[in-house]
Design a protein around this motif. Structure first.
Motif, PDB file in Angstrom:
ATOM      1  N   GLU A 280      -9.443 -50.540  74.686  1.00 52.21           N
ATOM      2  CA  GLU A 280     -10.848 -50.107  75.205  1.00 52.21           C
ATOM      3  C   GLU A 280     -11.037 -48.985  76.145  1.00 52.21           C
ATOM      4  O   GLU A 280     -11.633 -48.233  76.243  1.00 52.21           O
ATOM      5  N   ASP A 281      -9.656 -49.037  76.787  1.00 51.50           N
ATOM      6  CA  ASP A 281      -9.585 -48.150  78.021  1.00 51.50           C
ATOM      7  C   ASP A 281      -9.286 -46.944  77.491  1.00 51.50           C
ATOM      8  O   ASP A 281      -9.167 -45.748  78.385  1.00 51.50           O
ATOM      9  N   ASP A 282      -8.990 -46.799  76.321  1.00 51.70           N
ATOM     10  CA  ASP A 282      -8.630 -45.247  75.853  1.00 51.70           C
ATOM     11  C   ASP A 282      -9.849 -44.453  75.008  1.00 51.70           C
ATOM     12  O   ASP A 282      -9.459 -43.538  74.248  1.00 51.70           O
TER      13      ASP A 282
ATOM     14  N   LEU B 294     -11.837 -43.216  64.036  1.00 53.87           N
ATOM     15  CA  LEU B 294     -11.090 -44.463  64.896  1.00 53.87           C
ATOM     16  C   LEU B 294      -9.832 -44.824  64.386  1.00 53.87           C
ATOM     17  O   LEU B 294      -8.669 -44.973  65.068  1.00 53.87           O
ATOM     18  N   ASN B 295     -10.112 -45.350  63.253  1.00 47.33           N
ATOM     19  CA  ASN B 295      -8.833 -46.166  62.443  1.00 47.33           C
ATOM     20  C   ASN B 295      -7.833 -45.348  62.327  1.00 47.33           C
ATOM     21  O   ASN B 295      -6.644 -45.599  62.744  1.00 47.33           O
ATOM     22  N   ALA B 296      -7.994 -44.071  61.860  1.00 43.43           N
ATOM     23  CA  ALA B 296      -6.772 -42.984  61.622  1.00 43.43           C
ATOM     24  C   ALA B 296      -6.074 -42.609  62.853  1.00 43.43           C
ATOM     25  O   ALA B 296      -5.094 -42.508  63.067  1.00 43.43           O
ATOM     26  N   ALA B 297      -7.223 -42.418  63.968  1.00 41.85           N
ATOM     27  CA  ALA B 297      -6.503 -42.418  65.335  1.00 41.85           C
ATOM     28  C   ALA B 297      -5.538 -43.175  65.834  1.00 41.85           C
ATOM     29  O   ALA B 297      -4.489 -42.883  66.590  1.00 41.85           O
TER      30      ALA B 297
ATOM     31  N   GLU C 261      -3.536 -40.636  72.165  1.00 40.99           N
ATOM     32  CA  GLU C 261      -3.688 -41.108  73.585  1.00 40.99           C
ATOM     33  C   GLU C 261      -5.090 -41.691  74.096  1.00 40.99           C
ATOM     34  O   GLU C 261      -5.415 -42.510  74.807  1.00 40.99           O
ATOM     35  N   ARG C 262      -6.143 -40.624  73.723  1.00 37.57           N
ATOM     36  CA  ARG C 262      -7.600 -41.080  74.133  1.00 37.57           C
ATOM     37  C   ARG C 262      -8.169 -40.500  73.029  1.00 37.57           C
ATOM     38  O   ARG C 262      -8.164 -39.477  72.100  1.00 37.57           O
TER      39      ARG C 262
ATOM     40  N   THR D 145      -8.593 -36.076  79.613  1.00 35.32           N
ATOM     41  CA  THR D 145      -7.842 -36.468  80.485  1.00 35.32           C
ATOM     42  C   THR D 145      -8.291 -36.913  81.794  1.00 35.32           C
ATOM     43  O   THR D 145      -7.588 -37.183  82.684  1.00 35.32           O
ATOM     44  N   GLY D 146      -9.371 -37.083  81.954  1.00 31.66           N
ATOM     45  CA  GLY D 146     -10.265 -37.521  83.293  1.00 31.66           C
ATOM     46  C   GLY D 146     -10.160 -38.982  83.573  1.00 31.66           C
ATOM     47  O   GLY D 146      -9.786 -39.799  82.454  1.00 31.66           O
TER      48      GLY D 146
END
Length: 339
Positions: free
Chosen positions: A178-180, A109-112, A118-119, A238-239
């Motif tokens: 959080e929304d991603d 997650l840190n790398a992302a 985007e998600r 993408t949902g």
């Protein structure tokens, strides 16, 4: 579609099905393996399943090491993090499971986040939702539920999945994103194998078919088909499910119920299947000699269920029936000569 997805754990049972679904949808897949020597086998397995692997590439990543994560994320629009340690027999030191699960999630997650994906879709588990609660509970477990780590019979695996998912939400909250994040929380995953490795998920069906379970302990499993779990991961990219947890499990079945399904669908194996349930007291004695059984004593007789409504809404259909998942597992075990 040429969007690139970093898919960790591509060589696993679920990871392979997700890769297949991604490639068939048109994504470019960058799959991570611990050792690149596995890459050719994974590619061949996916091709045998009908995938065009032109847009498939590989990187070597280790959940316990920092090397390679930043480079692996370059050029990726999405992260799909499925890699996590999974065992049936619990280790003596629970941190052998917890540490790589949590630290691997942190690294991914840190790398992302640093790469600006985007998600992020994280493979969590029913294990982070439905354990450590009142064993008399009959209501389905929902996305609002969290496993109580101070509760009864919480194994190292359950703790590893719970701590890893909680850490993921903490990281995303700290980043204001959080929304991603979307977490997929499947129950016990069955369904067709893509290769000759039964892994841990199909081991229950394998042991029933090969006659090594003379009588069935009263252990229930919430079952979900791997094809549904893979489809949910891809749709979640993408949902309209950002910031949500998605429990996904079709229905609970006791081991004897699984055996009864197999008796109907695979009559040639009927003589090897257990013909009765083992009393709980006998299971506890048997567990003294079978480490696999020892790890499930805390679940004897406790039937749980999941509220999969959000996952079904995302997929736009009902989940594949648990009976079909059981039968498909058996078919592929037989086809790969594993029983």
């Amino acid at each position: 579609m040429t969007d690139r997805v970093l898919l960790t754990g591509i060589s696993g049972f679920l990871g392979g099905h997700i890769a297949l679904a991604l490639l068939n949808t048109g994504y470019t897949v960058r799959g991570s393996v611990r050792n690149l020597s596995k890459a050719d086998k994974v590619r061949q397995t996916l091709e045998n399943a009908g995938a065009d692997t032109t847009n498939l590439e590989f990187v070597a990543l280790d959940l316990t090491r920092d090397e390679g994560w930043r480079e692996a994320m370059e050029g990726c629009r999405y992260l799909l993090h499925t890699a996590s340690p999974f065992v049936i027999q619990m280790p003596r030191d629970k941190n052998e499971l917890i540490r790589p699960a949590v630290e691997g999630t942190e690294r991914a997650l840190n790398a992302a986040l640093a790469a600006g994906v985007e998600r992020i879709v994280l493979t969590s588990s029913m294990a982070s939702i439905a354990y450590g609660h009142d064993p008399k509970r009959t209501a389905p477990f929902t996305a609002d539920d969290w496993t109580n780590l101070e509760g009864r019979d919480v194994t190292a695996y359950v703790e590893s999945k719970t701590r890893a998912e909680r850490r993921a939400w903490e990281l995303m909250k700290a980043a204001g994103r959080e929304d991603d994040l979307v977490t997929i929380n499947p129950s016990g995953i069955l369904g067709p194998l893509l290769d000759e490795d039964p892994g841990t998920s199909a081991a229950i069906v394998q042991r029933l078919l090969d006659g090594t379970v003379p009588a069935a302990p009263r252990v229930p499993f919430v079952i979900v088909d791997v094809r549904d779990v893979a489809a949910a991961h891809v749709a979640a990219l993408t949902g309209d499910v950002g910031g949500k947890r998605l429990p996904i499990g079709e229905r609970p079945m006791f081991m004897f119920e699984v055996a009864q399904v197999l008796r109907k669908t695979h009559a040639d194996y009927a003589r090897k299947l257990p013909r009765f349930e083992m009393p709980d007291w006998a299971v506890r004695i048997y567990a003294l000699f079978d480490k696999d059984i020892r790890g499930i004593l805390g679940e004897l007789g406790i039937r749980k269920s999941l509220d999969s409504s959000t996952a079904e809404a995302l997929l736009g259909r009902r989940l594949i029936a648990a009976d079909q998942a059981v039968s498909a597992t058996a078919e592929s075990l037989i086809a790969h000569k594993l029983v």
